[in-house]
Motif scaffolding. Structure first.
Motif: not given
Lengths: 231, 231
Positions: A85, A116, B206-208, B210
């Motif tokens: 990720l 983050f 987290q998707i961003l 990735f």
DNA sequence: ACGTGCTTGTGAAAGCATGCACAAAGTGGG
DNA sequence: CCCACTTTGTGCATGCTTTCACAAGCACGT
């Protein structure tokens, strides 16, 4: 050209899988906190709220990290998912729009723990600029480009009113930010190669309302339908 | 048994379509505010950020509400979508957990305009109880059942810390709330027939991350890849 | 060393969702 | 009244997702 063992994963993890990896990760971290060392696909799937076949297929896209007859080693899997990720590196995030929601996000501790870091807060209101929120000075939105460059921001979060969102998005993009998380209730227009995700509270409520109404209609029309009474 | 004209829609609108209807609705309302009377699938699709074939198929699930050669009458379509989503009735919402996020939601005006009314605020902290937030008194979470019953709450929003979320969800369900919007970073366990939707800020980031990492990997490994430079 | 029991990893099938491409259906001009 | 033009509604093909079901693989006891 197809030797798998040394570098197990090919490019291209399905989008649906990517969206679930963070959920698995959280479940694994909870297990880790409780001192669990290994976990079966069945147990992890149930903790993550999915079916175990799906979990196994999802994990199989990252590589073969389980042991048959035993399960998955929690710590190792946490590391592999984190790496996949991109959480082993540090992502600088800027929040534009320091209203109620922007402040709530700035103060939310959950990000820091996972790679983050909130690096900048931006707002257009002169009365807001200079105030300190979550130990960061709010900067004026006109400095967006400077702030992005000087703090290395690579993810932009938009919590402005709807009317300002597109403008802010465009400036983020021009400053080189290619990942945007948008809370404003508008569809953003961005060039190819920029990744936008949207979170929309009002849309979620509307979807809930649709299903709630459908339940109610069914109950009214065809007497008792399957649903609440089958537990 | 299959006469369509009088009651056009069958049961069963695809889930993916339901999730997009609120987006169409918002785009339509923006057009309405600008005084637009009719709109083509092409124009509406572009405003909603989807492809026009998808839009037409989505709308076709509600019935045949367009006119060939002309398009859709904006006002009529707004009404049809609103009705389908259940927004012609009034939904009472309770928010449990009046921290930063709970307050932000309570103060967010966007709900009221679309059939949602914040009817109750709940918190476990005695120091919070009795305070007034967004012109509502915060009640103690122990009164959840009373509050739900007396104010007719049918949608529960959970903005508590993760540790309390499951307990609150269970109490909501036992009080008869069958629609829950969960902002806490946990998987909720609820009986069949209860509809839970999750909003998770950290998962979106987290998707961003990735995708951002994948872009970066590609750039590093195979020189310039398709992406930002194709505009 | 070998068999037993458990759990992973994965073909293959079934189910959804997307997008193309076109017939059907309406409007308006001549 | 008919023709040209526009735009909807939808059959069909394609691709993605989920789920089933089982062979392959590993650990452990004997």
């Amino acid at each position: 050209m197809t030797s798998r063992p040394p570098r197990p994963r090919e490019r291209g993890i399905p989008e649906a899988t990517v969206a679930r990896l963070p959920v698995y990760l959280r479940a694994l971290q909870a297990l880790q906190d409780r001192g669990t060392l290994t976990v079966s696909s069945e147990a992890l799937a149930s903790a993550a709220g999915v079916n175990s076949a799906k979990l196994r297929k999802d994990l199989s896209h990252l590589g073969s990290y389980g042991t048959r007859g035993v399960g998955y080693e929690v710590e190792y899997l946490v590391y592999q998912i984190s790496r996949e990720l991109g959480l082993t590196q540090d992502w600088a995030v800027a929040i534009a729009g320091i209203g109620n929601l922007g402040r709530a996000l700035a103060n939310y501790g959950g990000f820091g723990t996972r790679g983050f870091r909130i690096a900048a807060l931006l707002d257009a209101d002169p009365a807001m600029v200079g105030q300190s929120v979550a130990s960061l000075d709010v900067r004026h939105i006109d400095n967006l480009e400077d702030v992005v460059r000087s703090t290395g921001v690579s993810i932009g979060v938009i919590t402005t009113p709807a009317a300002s969102a597109q403008g802010v998005a465009t400036r983020f993009v021009q400053a080189g930010v290619a990942s945007i998380l948008n809370f404003a209730p508008v569809v953003l227009n961005v060039p190819d190669g920029v990744d936008v995700r949207k979170v929309d509270l009002s849309i979620e409520l509307q979807i809930l309302a649709f299903h709630a109404q459908r339940r109610a209609d069914g109950d009214g029309r065809d007497a008792e339908r399957a649903g609440l009474e089958l537990m």
